[in-house]
Scaffold this motif. Structure first.
Motif, short mmCIF file in Angstrom:
data_model
loop_
_atom_site.label_atom_id
_atom_site.label_comp_id
_atom_site.label_asym_id
_atom_site.label_seq_id
_atom_site.Cartn_x
_atom_site.Cartn_y
_atom_site.Cartn_z
N VAL A 32 0.84 -1.20 0.00
CA VAL A 32 0.00 0.00 0.00
C VAL A 32 0.87 1.25 0.00
N ARG A 33 1.89 1.25 0.84
CA ARG A 33 2.76 2.44 0.93
C ARG A 33 3.52 2.70 -0.36
N SER A 34 3.78 1.66 -1.14
CA SER A 34 4.55 1.84 -2.37
C SER A 34 3.67 2.08 -3.60
N THR A 35 2.36 2.13 -3.41
CA THR A 35 1.44 2.32 -4.52
C THR A 35 1.02 3.78 -4.62
N ARG A 36 1.10 4.33 -5.83
CA ARG A 36 0.79 5.75 -6.04
C ARG A 36 -0.69 5.99 -6.33
N SER A 37 -1.33 5.06 -7.04
CA SER A 37 -2.73 5.27 -7.41
C SER A 37 -3.45 3.93 -7.44
N TRP A 38 -4.80 4.00 -7.33
CA TRP A 38 -5.60 2.78 -7.22
C TRP A 38 -6.87 2.87 -8.05
N ARG A 39 -7.29 1.73 -8.57
CA ARG A 39 -8.64 1.54 -9.11
C ARG A 39 -9.17 0.25 -8.51
N ALA A 64 -2.40 9.77 -7.84
CA ALA A 64 -1.10 9.99 -7.21
C ALA A 64 -1.08 11.23 -6.34
N ALA A 65 -1.99 12.16 -6.59
CA ALA A 65 -2.07 13.38 -5.78
C ALA A 65 -2.91 13.19 -4.52
N GLY A 66 -3.46 11.99 -4.34
CA GLY A 66 -4.26 11.71 -3.16
C GLY A 66 -5.73 12.08 -3.29
N ARG A 67 -6.15 12.43 -4.51
CA ARG A 67 -7.56 12.73 -4.72
C ARG A 67 -8.35 11.42 -4.81
N VAL A 68 -9.61 11.46 -4.35
CA VAL A 68 -10.39 10.23 -4.20
C VAL A 68 -11.79 10.41 -4.81
N ILE A 112 -8.06 1.63 1.73
CA ILE A 112 -6.60 1.73 1.64
C ILE A 112 -5.98 2.03 2.99
N ASP A 113 -6.53 2.99 3.70
CA ASP A 113 -6.00 3.30 5.03
C ASP A 113 -6.10 2.08 5.95
N ALA A 114 -7.20 1.34 5.82
CA ALA A 114 -7.38 0.16 6.67
C ALA A 114 -6.35 -0.92 6.34
N TRP A 115 -5.99 -1.04 5.07
CA TRP A 115 -4.96 -2.02 4.70
C TRP A 115 -3.59 -1.60 5.21
N GLU A 116 -3.29 -0.32 5.15
CA GLU A 116 -1.96 0.15 5.57
C GLU A 116 -1.74 -0.05 7.06
N THR A 117 -2.81 -0.04 7.85
CA THR A 117 -2.67 -0.16 9.30
C THR A 117 -2.92 -1.59 9.80
N LEU A 118 -2.99 -2.55 8.90
CA LEU A 118 -3.27 -3.94 9.30
C LEU A 118 -2.32 -4.46 10.39
N ASP A 186 -6.44 -2.58 -9.26
CA ASP A 186 -5.36 -2.14 -10.14
C ASP A 186 -4.53 -1.09 -9.41
N ARG A 187 -3.23 -1.23 -9.48
CA ARG A 187 -2.33 -0.30 -8.79
C ARG A 187 -1.49 0.47 -9.80
N ASN A 188 -1.14 1.68 -9.40
CA ASN A 188 -0.28 2.55 -10.23
C ASN A 188 -0.86 2.73 -11.63
N VAL A 189 -2.13 3.11 -11.68
CA VAL A 189 -2.82 3.33 -12.95
C VAL A 189 -2.99 4.83 -13.18
N GLU A 190 -3.11 5.20 -14.46
CA GLU A 190 -3.37 6.59 -14.81
C GLU A 190 -4.88 6.85 -14.78
N ILE A 191 -5.28 7.89 -14.05
CA ILE A 191 -6.70 8.21 -13.91
C ILE A 191 -6.91 9.66 -14.33
N PRO A 192 -7.79 9.94 -15.28
CA PRO A 192 -8.04 11.32 -15.72
C PRO A 192 -8.46 12.21 -14.56
N ALA A 193 -7.94 13.44 -14.55
CA ALA A 193 -8.20 14.36 -13.44
C ALA A 193 -9.68 14.70 -13.31
N GLY A 194 -10.42 14.59 -14.41
CA GLY A 194 -11.83 14.95 -14.37
C GLY A 194 -12.67 14.11 -13.43
N PHE A 195 -12.19 12.91 -13.11
CA PHE A 195 -12.93 12.06 -12.18
C PHE A 195 -12.96 12.64 -10.77
#
Length: 219
Positions: A32-39, A64-68, A112-118, A186-195
């Motif tokens: 989780v800590r090494s992943t920049r983006s998620w789908r 990657a900017a932490g937007r959700v 994601i936060d829940a996985w990082e604190t397992l 999916d990890r480290n994927v490109e996601i359009p900013a419009g989402f």
């Protein structure tokens, strides 16, 4: 003497399982800590008294900017968009939304936060082979209850050891059981900013005070 030897072997096996289980949780948290983006796409089902009470599908995007962006269907359909400085929570049935400052909120990065604190939240973990046909190992442990009256909760995770990710997980308390199944991760994927831009959806959509996340938000 034979009984003592058997108990000793079982104890040794228990320690091995515990150490292996803790290592698996650490690996998931590290991924989780090494992943920049998620789908992530999946479903959640809740049951009480042995009967299913509710279910929903959900989609989660994190860039990657932490937007959700979190979308949920089912009995409690909702849309949550976390931008850099604000969080928008939209109730589809009510056609109402609320915007709050992002700082200090706990509405973003569910799952994601829940996985990082397992490694910290799952206590006394033990590992065992996963169910037949499922490429995973099971890790089971207890969770410290938020309220003493609720008693200890049990958490079981089916972990894909190759990808170091959770396939499904289950929370069990004395009152209910909640199971999350992740169909797509999916990890480290490109996601359009419009989402990650919230816009009220059509006419008749008005602000409303919404103070908590949807009921199926990951614990």
């Amino acid at each position: 003497m034979m009984r003592v030897a058997l108990l000793f072997l079982l104890t040794i096996r228990g320690f091995g399982q515990s150490g292996h289980a803790a290592a698996l949780l650490q690996e998931v948290a590290g991924a989780v800590r090494s992943t920049r983006s998620w789908r992530i796409e999946g479903s959640v089902e809740e049951s009480a008294g042995g009967e299913k009470s509710a279910s929903a599908d959900f989609k989660l995007l994190i860039d990657a900017a932490g937007r959700v962006r979190f979308e949920q269907t089912g009995k409690f359909p909702a849309l949550i968009v976390c931008e850099a400085d604000k969080v928008s929570v939209y109730s589809l049935p009510l056609r109402r939304y609320r915007e709050v400052p992002r700082a200090g909120t706990d509405l973003c990065a569910p799952v994601i936060d829940a996985w990082e604190t397992l490694p910290k939240t799952v206590l006394s973990p033990l590992a065992e082979p996963g169910p037949p046909g499922q490429n995973c190992e099971l890790v089971t442990g207890t969770l410290k209850p938020e309220l003493a009256s609720l008693g200890e909760a049990r958490r079981t995770l089916c972990i894909d050891t190759g990808r170091k990710q959770v396939v499904w997980e289950k929370f069990e308390s004395r009152y209910s059981t909640r199971t999350y199944t992740y169909r797509l991760v999916d990890r480290n994927v490109e996601i359009p900013a419009g989402f990650f831009v919230f816009a009220p959806l059509g006419r008749g959509v008005h602000p409303l005070r919404i103070t908590s996340a949807p009921s199926f938000w990951c614990d």
